[in-house]
Design an enzyme around this catalytic site. Structure first.
Site, PDB file in Angstrom:
ATOM      1  N   HIS A  40      -3.454 -61.094  -1.305  1.00  0.00           N
ATOM      2  CA  HIS A  40      -4.158 -61.535  -2.510  1.00  0.00           C
ATOM      3  C   HIS A  40      -5.294 -62.464  -2.102  1.00  0.00           C
ATOM      4  O   HIS A  40      -5.358 -62.903  -0.966  1.00  0.00           O
ATOM      5  CB  HIS A  40      -3.194 -62.253  -3.467  1.00  0.00           C
ATOM      6  CG  HIS A  40      -2.675 -63.547  -2.908  1.00  0.00           C
ATOM      7  ND1 HIS A  40      -3.356 -64.735  -3.010  1.00  0.00           N
ATOM      8  CD2 HIS A  40      -1.559 -63.822  -2.200  1.00  0.00           C
ATOM      9  CE1 HIS A  40      -2.666 -65.690  -2.411  1.00  0.00           C
ATOM     10  NE2 HIS A  40      -1.571 -65.153  -1.904  1.00  0.00           N
ATOM     11  N   ALA A  41      -6.188 -62.722  -3.017  1.00  0.00           N
ATOM     12  CA  ALA A  41      -7.294 -63.668  -2.838  1.00  0.00           C
ATOM     13  C   ALA A  41      -7.982 -63.551  -1.477  1.00  0.00           C
ATOM     14  O   ALA A  41      -8.510 -62.511  -1.140  1.00  0.00           O
ATOM     15  CB  ALA A  41      -6.813 -65.089  -3.122  1.00  0.00           C
TER      16      ALA A  41
END
Length: 88
Positions: A18-19
């Site tokens: 993620h991110a």
């Protein structure tokens, strides 16, 4: 005929895709001409699309299947495996 390559990698424990890790992964994939896909569970995503990579929901310790179709596919998979190793 396009060459196709495939390999499995494991996300480090505690590092979800993620991110920032997902953005780094996509940036790495975009350096190559090959069509590159990443699969987690029963879902597969275009490794060059941040939104589809994020949508996989891969969590720390998960096994991912990487597949690349194209002449630079083996180099792309090696670079992506190294990228995932660097998440640790």
């Amino acid at each position: 005929m396009l060459a196709s390559s495939e390999m499995q990698v494991r996300l480090p424990a505690g590092v979800a895709l993620h991110a920032r890790p997902a953005a780094d992964f996509v940036r790495c994939a975009m350096r190559f001409q090959a069509s590159i896909y990443v699969a987690y569970g029963d879902r597969e995503a275009d490794a060059k699309s941040l939104l589809t990579v994020l949508a996989l929901g891969a969590t720390g310790g998960s096994e991912l299947t990487l597949r690349a179709d194209g002449e630079d596919g083996p180099a792309a998979l090696a670079a992506l495996a190294s990228c995932v190793d660097d998440f640790a």
